[in-house]
Design a protein around this motif. Structure first.
Motif, PDB file in Angstrom:
ATOM      1  N   GLU A  28      92.510  20.391  29.830  1.00 21.48           N
ATOM      2  CA  GLU A  28      92.407  21.352  28.727  1.00 21.48           C
ATOM      3  C   GLU A  28      92.401  20.559  27.437  1.00 21.48           C
ATOM      4  N   TRP A 128      92.192  18.215  17.985  1.00 24.48           N
ATOM      5  CA  TRP A 128      92.305  18.463  19.428  1.00 24.48           C
ATOM      6  C   TRP A 128      92.206  17.151  20.202  1.00 24.48           C
ATOM      7  N   LYS A 141      84.087  23.054  24.965  1.00 20.28           N
ATOM      8  CA  LYS A 141      85.138  23.880  25.585  1.00 20.28           C
ATOM      9  C   LYS A 141      86.359  24.058  24.683  1.00 20.28           C
ATOM     10  N   PRO A 143      88.553  25.816  22.309  1.00 17.29           N
ATOM     11  CA  PRO A 143      88.537  27.261  21.997  1.00 17.29           C
ATOM     12  C   PRO A 143      88.326  27.507  20.506  1.00 17.29           C
ATOM     13  N   ARG A 204      92.350  34.819  30.702  1.00 20.53           N
ATOM     14  CA  ARG A 204      92.455  35.441  29.382  1.00 20.53           C
ATOM     15  C   ARG A 204      93.369  36.644  29.544  1.00 20.53           C
ATOM     16  N   VAL A 240      94.404  32.676  24.801  1.00 27.99           N
ATOM     17  CA  VAL A 240      93.030  32.190  24.855  1.00 27.99           C
ATOM     18  C   VAL A 240      92.905  31.046  25.860  1.00 27.99           C
ATOM     19  N   SER A 241      93.901  30.181  25.869  1.00 27.26           N
ATOM     20  CA  SER A 241      93.918  29.047  26.810  1.00 27.26           C
ATOM     21  C   SER A 241      95.365  28.572  26.886  1.00 27.26           C
TER      22      SER A 241
END
Lengths: 377, 377, 377
Positions: A28, A128, A141, A143, A204, A240-241
């Motif tokens: 992630e 990120w 990917k 978000p 989600r 969301v993640s």
């Protein structure tokens, strides 16, 4: 200790839910730091139990490397940044932004020495990081953060949290706690009893709560001009993640027709990045789509919100302290309520993701040797 | 490391004696708090490694519940007491004195939610708790405290002790240490060499020591008027239960005939309640049967005694620190002396009790499935 | 995490090198204390994870005993020194310098009670201890300290170090780190690139480095009168035993013929005694063979050197903190450089010694019962 039937059922159900002992999810994108935290000073930060060193190149690009020199494990965060390279403070090995060693003072060759570097991507106020399988890094990917779009104004902050990121997501996904944990800040007594819808998807999870009519707390009433009025407060918690949770809220005077209502919304990104199993980097990016030019509104909301989120930190740390001090696990259970449906699904999802990844990691470690089947007689 | 023959024998003997790693004994009444500690404030206390919340109902009845909300493990001690109910500070679940959830704000039903409540019994200055098998709770089994009877005056106190309760019992059962650990307070040099009788029963262990003639230390000499006189000091250490140890002492002028001697006795309840394996709630209830109306005697004795008992706390914590820092256990031994006979028997008893309970607990967890024997051919 | 080929090879090579988890080597003489640390006060010190009490007898002989009273584990360091005996502060057991109990106040006999005593040997400013197999204690095996011979003047000091002794040896055996870790004290930039010879023996490891020509840092330039001159600085790191590392250095003006050069040398004993697996007693004895009468030179050098060695302590503790915080070990590796050849050999030697001893210890625990081989049919 013997459990009641309800407790026993909760214990069994809990086994499939993520908690403070669940492995991390590596594949992630996580926020590693606020953009303004990373500069030309070497900075140590632990993410997913891995020790990193962060800095910016001279052109401003952020870089993340393992903090451990590949030679004798000296922390690079206690070393020197020279141009775009890091020179280990112990024996002087020099690493570039890719973690490649480009100089060993005591010898000619660098002998293929390298340490791991991590893909980063700066998105406005946050940076990120990808710590999963290198070949799966894909910035598409990352978000989306809608409060960073045009027409919104934001402020951001950071709080260390001594508790698992799982429980911060859970906290956010059921806001009935506003009436209790936040009774003195932005909670109101009617919150816990308000109607809600749950929307459980694959990865989600949303919970929308309608507090109508209500009186808004100062943090929302003042900037919206809804002080003393019967208002609607409609809030959506949106997982969301594993790395991002957005809370959307809108407010309006219920005496106005729909067409007359000004579009006054806020969106707050709650960004829980696991530091260790029981500690979390809690980043916040808060935005609104009204009073865009008014800095004093930004300051007022920011201060009020951070005071409220600090109550979450205090509460989650109290929960973590209690869990950490437990010695028996035979009788552990968590009874879930109807308002927990989204949260339970979310925690199952986190656990499944973590376990699936762990299976793949283990499989990679032990290469299976396949024997050709013997011909049967 | 190789051990001597004596050390080796001590090592073997020690294996049947309770120590800092021995499991707890649950099926006993323990003192959970001084009566005056429990009031209308929610109070957290850990007993037998279990986290409790304590409070008093409006009618004064004390209540003990698990401190963990059954929903999401928030500490109830950080919640709100409303009437006779506790309202969780996170999502507002309301529990009554029996641990039954009677309100969930976000839904209609309480869905059978409950947490464990523990039987309590207030006995003058202390409150007892039963944490064992619920069906075996029986207040008639609470040990008597004779200093609470008529004709006695008492004072009480509490000290946290960072050491196992086992070693506090041991400390009390052999008072030869008065000449050394308490040389500056109520010990005298003749104490360690005085005659003694040992009385070892089944779960009751006594050691009676005759220090005759002696000079009394101020704590006893002043209130009894025996300063500067040749006196008798006859002390009985009495292990009543894992939760209660009483030290009885009498004092008299040895120049007087038995019939002329005033009846001057003290009885001190030493109450070691395990908090964790290596920490103890040390409660004290001290009583005397003379000078009943003299408050300054109470204050004087209390202050002097607590200063002496604080030496035990310091000494036991030094012992625990040493034990905690050990890394090798191959060469651990404790050589016992003749004065330790009661203490050794007591520690064997504690270990046997703990192990017997552990066997029962394990047996309850794993129901044996009995297969009918196959008919033999 | 997947490793590169070089990282993987380093990981495999590292498995035979001692580190922070390697068992101790017991059969060696270690320095237990500076001579001036031991006096008529009972002093606690942990060496090889074993808790000791140290004191001097009335005639000045140093004594080391286990710090644990054989009766009930009270720390003797918190007891009383009476003449040449230690009287336990709990129940008064009295031990002589051999660890033999010579008095138990509560009974006539001492019943063969004893605790372990350890052979000590004072060698000028340091006291050596033998904690290995008692029958192998042999003071002729105490390594020589040449700076204690005639014609030298010394000073000594002690620093606690929160890191494994293994990494202190390694630090000393490769002085390329002077250019980086000691850039502000006695390192110079040319140090890391200077030529060197390695001499790897069986339990003796040397590395000689020729920094010629160079400018000396103040700590060496001032006392030798070589300020501002092109000088030679020739340094030998000499691993003498797991307990002793000597750094020899000589300095001269390279414009002088060999016959004209004054003999100016220093020898510094770095003495790393393991306290626990991750902490070390770091003793230093520094000597020089010139300016013997000048106390201000002694003071100047001592102060400058200790400031430099403190940089090693800070650096090694930073390395240890990083290693201690690691959670995954799958991807641990240490890539070795050509300058590490002596260090790698030394760490292999330490590991082999430790493992060989562990095998012998285990074998002694479990007496092998040898069955006669069955006659084959």
């Amino acid at each position: 200790m013997s459990l009641t039937r309800v407790q026993r059922a909760a214990q069994v159900a809990g086994r499939s839910m993520a908690g403070r002992n669940t492995p991390f999810i590596y594949n992630e994108w996580y926020v590693v730091a606020l953009s303004r935290e990373i500069d030309r000073e070497l900075m140590a930060r632990t993410v997913l139990d891995r020790q990193l060193v962060l800095f910016r190149k001279e052109d401003g690009t952020p870089v993340a490397l393992d903090n451990r020199c590949g030679h004798r494990s000296f922390p690079l965060s206690r070393s020197a940044l020279e141009g775009d390279t890091v020179v280990c403070g112990y024996h002087g090995l020099r690493y570039d932004e890719n973690g490649q060693c480009v100089e060993v003072p005591s010898q000619c060759s660098c002998a293929g020495i390298s340490i791991r570097s991590y893909p980063l991507h700066q998105q406005g106020p946050v940076v990120w990081i990808w710590m999963g399988e290198p070949e799966e890094a894909d910035i598409s990917k990352i978000p989306a953060m809608p409060m960073l779009e045009e027409g919104w104004v934001t402020s951001e902050d950071y709080m260390p949290l001594k508790a698992s990121y799982v429980y911060l997501h859970e906290n956010l996904l059921d806001l009935t706690h506003l009436s209790f944990l936040h009774a003195k800040t932005f909670g109101t007594p009617d919150y816990a009893k308000a109607d809600f819808d749950t929307d459980i998807g694959d990865g989600r999870f949303l919970l929308k709560r309608y507090v109508v009519p209500t009186r808004l707390p100062p943090v929302w009433a003042k900037p919206t001009g809804l002080e003393g009025k019967d208002a609607a407060r409609i809030t959506t918690s949106d997982f969301v993640s594993p790395a991002l949770h957005i809370v959307h809220a809108q407010f309006y005077d219920i005496s106005l027709d729909e067409s007359e209502r000004p579009d006054q919304r806020i969106k707050t990104a709650h960004i829980p990045t696991p530091e260790t199993g029981t500690s979390t980097h809690y980043f916040v990016v808060h935005g609104r789509n009204f009073a865009l030019e008014e800095n004093e509104v930004t300051d007022f909301m920011h201060e009020q919100l951070m005071a409220a989120f600090d109550e979450d930190v205090v509460g989650l740390e109290a929960q973590e302290e209690l869990l950490a001090a437990r010695h028996e696990d035979d009788d552990f259970f968590e009874i879930s309520l109807s308002a927990d449906a989204a949260s339970v699904a979310m925690r199952r999802y986190l656990k499944r993701r973590a376990e699936d990844e762990a299976v793949v990691r283990e499989a990679k470690k032990k290469p299976v040797s396949v024997k050709p089947a013997a011909a049967s007689a």
